[in-house]
Design a protein around this motif. Structure first.
Motif, PDB file in Angstrom:
ATOM      1  N   VAL A 164       2.301   4.907  -2.434  1.00 11.68           N
ATOM      2  CA  VAL A 164       2.369   3.506  -2.862  1.00 11.68           C
ATOM      3  C   VAL A 164       3.606   3.222  -3.718  1.00 11.68           C
ATOM      4  O   VAL A 164       4.415   2.356  -3.383  1.00 11.68           O
ATOM      5  CB  VAL A 164       1.090   3.100  -3.630  1.00 11.68           C
ATOM      6  CG1 VAL A 164       1.176   1.628  -4.058  1.00 11.68           C
ATOM      7  CG2 VAL A 164      -0.149   3.334  -2.770  1.00 11.68           C
ATOM      8  N   ASN A 213       1.471  -3.945  -9.034  1.00 13.33           N
ATOM      9  CA  ASN A 213       1.123  -2.685  -8.387  1.00 13.33           C
ATOM     10  C   ASN A 213       0.001  -1.971  -9.144  1.00 13.33           C
ATOM     11  O   ASN A 213      -1.050  -1.632  -8.580  1.00 13.33           O
ATOM     12  CB  ASN A 213       2.378  -1.814  -8.341  1.00 13.33           C
ATOM     13  CG  ASN A 213       2.316  -0.701  -7.327  1.00 13.33           C
ATOM     14  OD1 ASN A 213       1.400  -0.605  -6.515  1.00 13.33           O
ATOM     15  ND2 ASN A 213       3.303   0.184  -7.361  1.00 13.33           N
ATOM     16  N   THR A 403      -0.449  -2.696  -1.920  1.00 16.12           N
ATOM     17  CA  THR A 403      -1.104  -1.809  -2.879  1.00 16.12           C
ATOM     18  C   THR A 403      -2.605  -1.764  -2.669  1.00 16.12           C
ATOM     19  O   THR A 403      -3.223  -0.689  -2.732  1.00 16.12           O
ATOM     20  CB  THR A 403      -0.796  -2.269  -4.307  1.00 16.12           C
ATOM     21  OG1 THR A 403       0.620  -2.247  -4.513  1.00 16.12           O
ATOM     22  CG2 THR A 403      -1.472  -1.369  -5.333  1.00 16.12           C
TER      23      THR A 403
END
Length: 443
Positions: A164, A213, A403
């Motif tokens: 990620v 995020n 995310t």
């Protein structure tokens, strides 16, 4: 923090800029221990060590993987000239281990340098970026307080940064599809000029890459891992409010490295970023406390500390795009929105233990989208053009989906390892169960 692609490998560096970025890297590194104090103070006394260890564990694991393949996945194409993979991430093997950044023959002040005409060595840029990756992962831990196995958390930090964080950092900062590069989405929307998007996305120091995020990852994990024993019936009070205040102070201090260092030079723009960061943060404290006074009739120290973080989060992507007055507006709104948003977990029943969603996700979204409203010359209110607002909305939405989906996949994939400690261990205290220690004799 935008890098052009590609450039020559060797060049000169400026000792003043280099000294400032090394200092900034140290400041950002300090933020993770500061976060440990902030989160530790907000936790109960029987889980404070585990909460702090989650931050220190992130510091250990993420630093290792960043040196090995994280920097390469995020930025290697800007140094080697290699193509990235579909604009999503750079080749993890191009600079694997980062030895190539140090095995160079220096002559005077010539060394391997960063792209885009910047005047710092690549190895210094690596150190600076490493600290961003560390604290992003550590931020997520606040959503999981008091109930997660430390071993599973450590595995998660390695997998999540690889799948990620590194790709998102490349997409936004390394010339990938969410940047202002000619091949990015903004170029497709509004065209190009001089080899870059006419209306480029703005994320100066980490609104999408760090805060949206981390906030979205925290929300997903809180839902999948589940609630603490007694959630909704137990009062989870901070056990050490001076720790919270100390942590907030360290975060604010370190954040000047975070935001001002992202200019990657010691210049007038860095000065503007310093002022905007301070202005927004101070205004956010007042915004948060105003909500508390109106709603609860009290202005709390925890509220002031939380307002600090909310303001810092919101100004992070916007600190170079706004005027000082715009920063005051952005910060005040961030304080109000975050103070209201921390109640969402009770309304919707997810256990975001230390309000990662309410502070980092909400303030991060506002800071990212608010640029499209308040940016001097380009914002809807400060320039009369909605194009930047559209671009900012797209990068915020992309970060949420990217995310959210990948974090959910990782969380389910790690379920065989076991996310949760036993209910009994949670009741007795996760510090003793996971670390064979207690912070206080009476805990």
């Amino acid at each position: 923090m935008v890098l052009a692609l590609p450039t020559e490998s060797f060049g000169t560096f400026d000792t003043g800029d280099t000294a400032w970025i090394l200092t900034s890297a140290a400041l950002v590194l300090l933020m993770t221990p500061g976060l440990a104090f902030f989160y530790g103070g907000l936790s109960r006394g029987k889980s404070v060590l585990n909460m702090m260890m989650m931050s220190f564990g992130s510091l250990a694991t993420v630093s290792v993987v960043y040196v090995l393949w994280g920097f390469s996945m995020s930025f290697s194409n800007g140094i080697t000239g290699d193509d990235d993979i579909l604009g999503i991430f750079a080749n993890p093997f191009s600079l694997f281990g980062s030895d190539q950044l140090t095995n160079t023959i220096e002559k005077g002040n010539e060394t391997l340098v960063v792209t885009g005409g910047l005047s710092i060595p690549s190895i210094v840029f690596l150190g600076f970026q490493l600290t961003f990756a560390v604290i992003t992962v550590a931020l997520i831990s606040g959503s999981l307080a008091e109930r997660v196995k430390f071993s599973t958390w450590l595995v998660f930090t390695v997998v999540w940064t690889t799948i990620v964080y590194f790709p998102l950092a490349h997409m936004v900062w390394g010339g990938g599809i969410m940047s202002g590069a000619e091949t990015g989405f903004a170029s497709w929307l509004f065209g190009t000029e001089d080899g870059a998007a006419k209306v480029a996305p703005v994320d100066f120091a980490g609104g999408t890459v760090v805060h949206i995020n981390a906030g979205m990852a925290g929300l997903v994990l809180a839902i999948i891992v589940g609630k603490r024993v007694g959630f909704g019936r137990t009062a989870y009070r901070p056990h050490n409010i001076p720790f919270v205040m100390l942590g907030a102070a360290l975060l604010w201090f370190g954040w000047f490295g975070f935001n001002v260092g992202s200019e990657l030079a010691a210049d007038a723009t860095a000065g503007k970023v310093w002022v905007n960061t301070t202005a927004a943060t101070a205004a956010a404290i007042l915004g948060w406390l105003a909500v508390e006074i109106i709603r609860d009739k009290h202005a709390t120290s925890v509220g002031a500390a939380s307002g600090i973080v909310a303001g810092l989060v919101a100004i992070t992507p916007a600190c170079n795009a706004l005027t000082p007055v715009g920063s005051l507006i952005l910060g005040a709104v961030a304080g109000v929105l975050a103070a209201l948003a921390i109640g969402l977990k009770n309304k919707y029943g997810y256990d975001d233990s230390l309000d990662v969603v309410g502070v980092h996700l909400v303030a991060g979204l506002w800071g990212t989208i608010g640029i499209g409203l308040l940016a001097k010359g380009d914002g809807l209110f400060w320039g009369g053009d909605a194009k930047l607002l559209v671009v900012q909305f797209v990068i915020a939405l992309f970060a949420l989906v990217f995310t959210g989906v990948l974090t959910a996949a990782i969380a389910f994939a790690l379920k065989p390892l076991g996310w949760r400690v036993s209910d009994e261990d949670e009741k007795v205290g996760i510090d003793e169960a996971e670390h064979a220690e207690t912070a206080y004799e009476s805990a």
